[in-house]
Enzyme design. Sequence first.
Site, PDB file in Angstrom:
ATOM      1  N   SER A 118      -7.712   6.009  -0.069  1.00 21.59           N
ATOM      2  CA  SER A 118      -7.814   4.810  -0.747  1.00 21.59           C
ATOM      3  C   SER A 118      -9.179   4.271  -0.617  1.00 21.59           C
ATOM      4  O   SER A 118      -9.780   4.472   0.413  1.00 21.59           O
ATOM      5  CB  SER A 118      -6.878   3.787  -0.183  1.00 21.59           C
ATOM      6  OG  SER A 118      -5.461   4.200  -0.184  1.00 21.59           O
ATOM      7  N   GLN A 174      -5.434  -1.256  -6.879  1.00 16.63           N
ATOM      8  CA  GLN A 174      -5.999  -0.331  -5.825  1.00 16.63           C
ATOM      9  C   GLN A 174      -6.736   0.717  -6.649  1.00 16.63           C
ATOM     10  O   GLN A 174      -6.199   1.371  -7.479  1.00 16.63           O
ATOM     11  CB  GLN A 174      -4.834   0.114  -4.771  1.00 16.63           C
ATOM     12  CG  GLN A 174      -5.292   1.032  -4.000  1.00 16.63           C
ATOM     13  CD  GLN A 174      -4.293   1.550  -2.881  1.00 16.63           C
ATOM     14  OE1 GLN A 174      -3.524   2.521  -3.166  1.00 16.63           O
ATOM     15  NE2 GLN A 174      -4.434   1.164  -1.596  1.00 16.63           N
ATOM     16  N   ASP A 214       0.787  -1.187  -0.023  1.00 14.46           N
ATOM     17  CA  ASP A 214       0.112  -0.062  -0.061  1.00 14.46           C
ATOM     18  C   ASP A 214       0.890   1.183  -0.122  1.00 14.46           C
ATOM     19  O   ASP A 214       0.264   2.544  -0.056  1.00 14.46           O
ATOM     20  CB  ASP A 214      -0.946  -0.012   1.136  1.00 14.46           C
ATOM     21  CG  ASP A 214      -1.977   1.066   1.073  1.00 14.46           C
ATOM     22  OD1 ASP A 214      -2.615   1.294   0.072  1.00 14.46           O
ATOM     23  OD2 ASP A 214      -2.175   1.647   2.093  1.00 14.46           O
TER      24      ASP A 214
END
Length: 346
Positions: A280, A330, A257
């Site tokens: 996110s 993502q 991430d």
Amino acid sequence: MSFAKYSLEKILELVPVTSTRFVTRYLPSAPVGARGTFGGTLVAQSLLASLHTVPVNFHPTSLHCYFINGGDPRSMITYEVKDLRNGKNFIHKQVRAYQHEKLVFASMILFSVKKSQEHDSLHHLKRLKESNKPEIEDLVDAGKLFKDEVVGNLVKFQNIAPEKFNNVSILNKYIESFDEGPMEYKFPKDFFHSTKVTDHLDYVVKIRHPVLSQDDGDAQSQHASKHHFHGHGKIPDKVTPANDPRYNYVAFAYLSDSYILLTIPYFHKLPLYCHKFSVSLDHVIHFHQLPSVNEWLYTEITNPRSNFDKHLVQGDYYDTTGEIVASVSQEGFVVYDSEPILRAKL
């Protein structure tokens, strides 16, 4: 707690409350220049919590995660693991993270039993194209590159993000995180502001602190701490970098991430950090084999879609032989000024 000064094990450590409920030992950290909890902490700790509820012969296959509310770095996080299905070959778990009794994060995690080699009937692992494989010696240590390209061109970055780069304390935290944080990076020289047209970004990353990488039953029996027993086999009482090679998955979840959503400007010939707002939305990992996180992972990032402030970024991660070990996807809600406004600031 500053993540730059602690090992990954300490950052992610969980305290069991019950066999399926865990609470963080330390307060979660926000990324440098941000206010909310680092998403990689939530992804990794949800996986770590679930590993304490599955037998040692089951490995994670995929995680599907949603960031529901912003995490508060001033508050401990409670993780609750729920059984969805316990099959002979596959185990499904759901993990929910709470702060102040508010749901902040949820993940669905699929585990599969480790198979012997004779069951590998159709074997294929994507390989990194040699033309896309960066030479390690051509990449630059992230801390040095940040000092050269960001601090060395400070006026430009102060123009695009004055709240970050007019603050000497924040600049020092960026440098500290690159030099001492859990991850080591080597970036291409144009990483912080590319002016070329490209559809992929290549760099390498690894975890700084040691994680057991031997992946066989004997290693787990030899190194694992106490176990309790389940219908499917032994369940560890504690999963750490020193006693369970599956911690490689946890460490990878953490690094997956970091510097993925931030790289969007690279594909639009704009400097990194030029966003006005970023959060996110979801995070997906497919594990193809156990990632050896203490070795360089070749990372190939693409940006298939940026549209109406919703951006999709995907990453394939390869081991030193060029075989793929994991894929990450993502989506984020990231707001930028219009390109003419941004370019006028450069």
